[in-house]
Design a protein around this motif. Structure first.
Motif, PDB file in Angstrom:
ATOM      1  N   PRO A  71      13.280  -8.737   6.209  1.00  0.00           N
ATOM      2  CA  PRO A  71      13.611 -10.170   6.259  1.00  0.00           C
ATOM      3  C   PRO A  71      13.460 -10.789   4.872  1.00  0.00           C
ATOM      4  O   PRO A  71      12.562 -10.410   4.106  1.00  0.00           O
ATOM      5  N   GLN A  72      14.318 -11.731   4.562  1.00  0.00           N
ATOM      6  CA  GLN A  72      14.292 -12.351   3.228  1.00  0.00           C
ATOM      7  C   GLN A  72      12.928 -12.971   2.895  1.00  0.00           C
ATOM      8  O   GLN A  72      12.430 -12.790   1.780  1.00  0.00           O
ATOM      9  N   PRO A  73      12.253 -13.666   3.830  1.00  0.00           N
ATOM     10  CA  PRO A  73      10.930 -14.191   3.478  1.00  0.00           C
ATOM     11  C   PRO A  73       9.922 -13.100   3.133  1.00  0.00           C
ATOM     12  O   PRO A  73       9.056 -13.301   2.279  1.00  0.00           O
ATOM     13  N   THR A  74      10.047 -11.938   3.784  1.00  0.00           N
ATOM     14  CA  THR A  74       9.129 -10.836   3.488  1.00  0.00           C
ATOM     15  C   THR A  74       9.371 -10.301   2.084  1.00  0.00           C
ATOM     16  O   THR A  74       8.431 -10.043   1.325  1.00  0.00           O
ATOM     17  N   VAL A  75      10.647 -10.136   1.717  1.00  0.00           N
ATOM     18  CA  VAL A  75      10.959  -9.643   0.371  1.00  0.00           C
ATOM     19  C   VAL A  75      10.498 -10.655  -0.677  1.00  0.00           C
ATOM     20  O   VAL A  75       9.937 -10.285  -1.713  1.00  0.00           O
ATOM     21  N   ALA A  76      10.737 -11.932  -0.419  1.00  0.00           N
ATOM     22  CA  ALA A  76      10.321 -12.962  -1.376  1.00  0.00           C
ATOM     23  C   ALA A  76       8.808 -12.939  -1.569  1.00  0.00           C
ATOM     24  O   ALA A  76       8.312 -13.004  -2.700  1.00  0.00           O
ATOM     25  N   ALA A  77       8.069 -12.844  -0.475  1.00  0.00           N
ATOM     26  CA  ALA A  77       6.608 -12.807  -0.574  1.00  0.00           C
ATOM     27  C   ALA A  77       6.145 -11.519  -1.254  1.00  0.00           C
ATOM     28  O   ALA A  77       5.170 -11.529  -2.020  1.00  0.00           O
ATOM     29  N   LEU A  78       6.838 -10.424  -0.986  1.00  0.00           N
ATOM     30  CA  LEU A  78       6.487  -9.143  -1.605  1.00  0.00           C
ATOM     31  C   LEU A  78       6.694  -9.203  -3.110  1.00  0.00           C
ATOM     32  O   LEU A  78       5.844  -8.751  -3.893  1.00  0.00           O
ATOM     33  N   LEU A  79       7.813  -9.768  -3.542  1.00  0.00           N
ATOM     34  CA  LEU A  79       8.076  -9.909  -4.972  1.00  0.00           C
ATOM     35  C   LEU A  79       7.013 -10.770  -5.647  1.00  0.00           C
ATOM     36  O   LEU A  79       6.557 -10.471  -6.754  1.00  0.00           O
ATOM     37  N   THR A  80       6.630 -11.847  -4.982  1.00  0.00           N
ATOM     38  CA  THR A  80       5.610 -12.734  -5.541  1.00  0.00           C
ATOM     39  C   THR A  80       4.287 -11.998  -5.744  1.00  0.00           C
ATOM     40  O   THR A  80       3.564 -12.252  -6.718  1.00  0.00           O
ATOM     41  N   ALA A  81       3.981 -11.084  -4.832  1.00  0.00           N
ATOM     42  CA  ALA A  81       2.708 -10.365  -4.895  1.00  0.00           C
ATOM     43  C   ALA A  81       2.721  -9.198  -5.877  1.00  0.00           C
ATOM     44  O   ALA A  81       1.672  -8.639  -6.187  1.00  0.00           O
ATOM     45  N   MET A  82       3.902  -8.833  -6.377  1.00  0.00           N
ATOM     46  CA  MET A  82       4.027  -7.661  -7.254  1.00  0.00           C
ATOM     47  C   MET A  82       3.910  -8.036  -8.724  1.00  0.00           C
ATOM     48  O   MET A  82       4.313  -9.135  -9.125  1.00  0.00           O
ATOM     49  N   PRO A  83       3.411  -7.125  -9.552  1.00  0.00           N
ATOM     50  CA  PRO A  83       3.494  -7.327 -11.005  1.00  0.00           C
ATOM     51  C   PRO A  83       4.952  -7.258 -11.453  1.00  0.00           C
ATOM     52  O   PRO A  83       5.815  -6.730 -10.739  1.00  0.00           O
ATOM     53  N   ALA A  84       5.227  -7.789 -12.630  1.00  0.00           N
ATOM     54  CA  ALA A  84       6.605  -7.940 -13.104  1.00  0.00           C
ATOM     55  C   ALA A  84       7.370  -6.622 -13.138  1.00  0.00           C
ATOM     56  O   ALA A  84       8.565  -6.573 -12.787  1.00  0.00           O
ATOM     57  N   ASP A  85       6.716  -5.528 -13.563  1.00  0.00           N
ATOM     58  CA  ASP A  85       7.446  -4.268 -13.674  1.00  0.00           C
ATOM     59  C   ASP A  85       7.871  -3.737 -12.313  1.00  0.00           C
ATOM     60  O   ASP A  85       8.969  -3.204 -12.154  1.00  0.00           O
ATOM     61  N   ARG A  86       7.021  -3.928 -11.298  1.00  0.00           N
ATOM     62  CA  ARG A  86       7.393  -3.485  -9.949  1.00  0.00           C
ATOM     63  C   ARG A  86       8.455  -4.396  -9.341  1.00  0.00           C
ATOM     64  O   ARG A  86       9.295  -3.952  -8.563  1.00  0.00           O
ATOM     65  N   GLN A  87       8.405  -5.687  -9.690  1.00  0.00           N
ATOM     66  CA  GLN A  87       9.469  -6.592  -9.241  1.00  0.00           C
ATOM     67  C   GLN A  87      10.820  -6.100  -9.736  1.00  0.00           C
ATOM     68  O   GLN A  87      11.788  -6.006  -8.966  1.00  0.00           O
TER      69      GLN A  87
ATOM     70  N   ARG B  12       0.813  -1.212   0.000  1.00  0.00           N
ATOM     71  CA  ARG B  12       0.000   0.000   0.000  1.00  0.00           C
ATOM     72  C   ARG B  12       0.853   1.273   0.000  1.00  0.00           C
ATOM     73  O   ARG B  12       0.317   2.369  -0.112  1.00  0.00           O
ATOM     74  N   LEU B  13       2.157   1.114   0.148  1.00  0.00           N
ATOM     75  CA  LEU B  13       3.051   2.272   0.247  1.00  0.00           C
ATOM     76  C   LEU B  13       3.542   2.712  -1.123  1.00  0.00           C
ATOM     77  O   LEU B  13       3.622   1.911  -2.064  1.00  0.00           O
ATOM     78  N   PRO B  14       3.925   3.989  -1.238  1.00  0.00           N
ATOM     79  CA  PRO B  14       4.570   4.435  -2.484  1.00  0.00           C
ATOM     80  C   PRO B  14       5.855   3.658  -2.726  1.00  0.00           C
ATOM     81  O   PRO B  14       6.535   3.220  -1.785  1.00  0.00           O
ATOM     82  N   ALA B  15       6.205   3.480  -3.987  1.00  0.00           N
ATOM     83  CA  ALA B  15       7.394   2.697  -4.339  1.00  0.00           C
ATOM     84  C   ALA B  15       8.649   3.235  -3.668  1.00  0.00           C
ATOM     85  O   ALA B  15       9.528   2.467  -3.262  1.00  0.00           O
ATOM     86  N   GLU B  16       8.742   4.570  -3.519  1.00  0.00           N
ATOM     87  CA  GLU B  16       9.949   5.160  -2.945  1.00  0.00           C
ATOM     88  C   GLU B  16      10.186   4.671  -1.515  1.00  0.00           C
ATOM     89  O   GLU B  16      11.327   4.394  -1.126  1.00  0.00           O
ATOM     90  N   GLN B  17       9.117   4.561  -0.736  1.00  0.00           N
ATOM     91  CA  GLN B  17       9.266   4.080   0.635  1.00  0.00           C
ATOM     92  C   GLN B  17       9.687   2.618   0.665  1.00  0.00           C
ATOM     93  O   GLN B  17      10.538   2.223   1.469  1.00  0.00           O
ATOM     94  N   VAL B  18       9.087   1.819  -0.184  1.00  0.00           N
ATOM     95  CA  VAL B  18       9.423   0.392  -0.222  1.00  0.00           C
ATOM     96  C   VAL B  18      10.877   0.217  -0.663  1.00  0.00           C
ATOM     97  O   VAL B  18      11.626  -0.585  -0.085  1.00  0.00           O
ATOM     98  N   HIS B  19      11.297   0.956  -1.662  1.00  0.00           N
ATOM     99  CA  HIS B  19      12.679   0.857  -2.146  1.00  0.00           C
ATOM    100  C   HIS B  19      13.670   1.225  -1.045  1.00  0.00           C
ATOM    101  O   HIS B  19      14.729   0.599  -0.912  1.00  0.00           O
ATOM    102  N   ALA B  20      13.335   2.237  -0.248  1.00  0.00           N
ATOM    103  CA  ALA B  20      14.254   2.705   0.788  1.00  0.00           C
ATOM    104  C   ALA B  20      14.485   1.663   1.873  1.00  0.00           C
ATOM    105  O   ALA B  20      15.548   1.624   2.499  1.00  0.00           O
ATOM    106  N   VAL B  21      13.488   0.809   2.083  1.00  0.00           N
ATOM    107  CA  VAL B  21      13.561  -0.132   3.197  1.00  0.00           C
ATOM    108  C   VAL B  21      13.863  -1.561   2.740  1.00  0.00           C
ATOM    109  O   VAL B  21      14.117  -2.439   3.570  1.00  0.00           O
ATOM    110  N   ALA B  22      13.877  -1.815   1.439  1.00  0.00           N
ATOM    111  CA  ALA B  22      13.937  -3.188   0.929  1.00  0.00           C
ATOM    112  C   ALA B  22      15.125  -3.983   1.452  1.00  0.00           C
ATOM    113  O   ALA B  22      14.987  -5.158   1.813  1.00  0.00           O
ATOM    114  N   ASP B  23      16.302  -3.382   1.499  1.00  0.00           N
ATOM    115  CA  ASP B  23      17.492  -4.113   1.928  1.00  0.00           C
ATOM    116  C   ASP B  23      17.480  -4.456   3.413  1.00  0.00           C
ATOM    117  O   ASP B  23      18.330  -5.216   3.877  1.00  0.00           O
ATOM    118  N   ARG B  24      16.530  -3.918   4.142  1.00  0.00           N
ATOM    119  CA  ARG B  24      16.484  -4.146   5.585  1.00  0.00           C
ATOM    120  C   ARG B  24      15.335  -5.066   5.989  1.00  0.00           C
ATOM    121  O   ARG B  24      15.115  -5.300   7.174  1.00  0.00           O
TER     122      ARG B  24
END
Length: 253
Positions: free
Chosen positions: A104-120, A90-102
């Protein structure tokens, strides 16, 4: 005067913490606009976990937009994976990008799965290479685990499982499964077989998004002749679920 308009922030935060979530959210909503960011900066992860569910959509979005990277990262780590993914989506891409490296790996994996290809692609492009590779690998492992479940197998990750290994139970057999992206089977077979020894499983299965190499298939054939059930199979998406199911069944017959 609006509640909290002139009240010291420390006193206001104390009130927020001592009242019910609904009342606390009401206090925040009634504050002058210029005071809300100051108050939000003082909120802890525990505060946010308690208050955000009680906020309406508009206020929740406003509060989330004011969170620092540290607050957002801590909040995502404190939440169950599914809830964290729903929040981040639900957040703007800029906020998600800023926090992505921090995250947990399962959260990022699940987030990528839920995203359309361009956002991935956008998210992976701003992550550190090592983090991006781990996240992408985790996404593949998650997708394979879901495909195994569709094959009517019981899928779990025991406490003693090595990283990236799932345990499948089917027809009374326990099979360690290593799903590895960008691999022709050499890494996956090694990992699956090592896990089977360590976990005392009956068989091992390597799953890759490339066709297993000829020498890998030969190795698996020879291992089965020697009484060590192991196989390698390619899986890319749900069109290959049948191949995955047949590979499992072949190990127990």
């Amino acid at each position: 005067m609006l509640p909290g308009g002139m009240m010291p922030i420390t006193q206001l935060i104390a009130m927020v913490r001592s009242t019910s979530p609904r009342q606390a959210v009401g206090l925040l909503a009634a504050m002058p606009a210029d005071r809300i960011p100051v108050a939000v900066a003082e909120l802890t992860t525990s505060d946010l976990v308690r208050l955000l569910p009680a906020a309406g959509d508009d206020l929740r979005s406003r509060l989330m937009g004011l969170l620092s990277t540290d607050q957002l990262a801590d909040l995502a780590r404190a939440m169950p994976t599914a809830e964290a993914v729903a929040m981040l989506n639900r957040l703007p891409a800029e906020q998600v990008h800023a926090v992505a490296d921090r995250l947990p790996q399962p959260t990022v994996a699940a987030l990528l799965t839920a995203m359309p290809a361009d956002r991935q692609a956008d998210l992976l492009s701003v992550m550190r290479p090592q983090q991006a590779q781990a996240a992408w690998a985790g996404t593949y492992q998650r997708e394979v685990a879901e495909a195994l479940a569709r094959a009517n197998a019981e899928v779990s990750i025991p406490a003693n499982a090595p990283p990236g290994i799932v345990l499948v139970q089917i027809f009374g057999w326990q099979i360690t499964v290593a799903a590895r992206r960008d691999d022709d089977g050499r890494v996956a077979v090694r990992d699956a077989e090592d896990a089977a020894y360590r976990m005392r499983a009956n068989a091992a299965l390597a799953v890759t998004d490339y066709q297993p190499a000829t020498d890998v298939l030969d190795y698996c054939d020879e291992a089965r002749r020697q009484g060590r059930p192991i196989s390698a199979v390619s899986w890319v998406d749900d069109r290959h679920d049948g191949f995955l199911k047949r590979a499992l069944v072949s190990l127990v017959h």
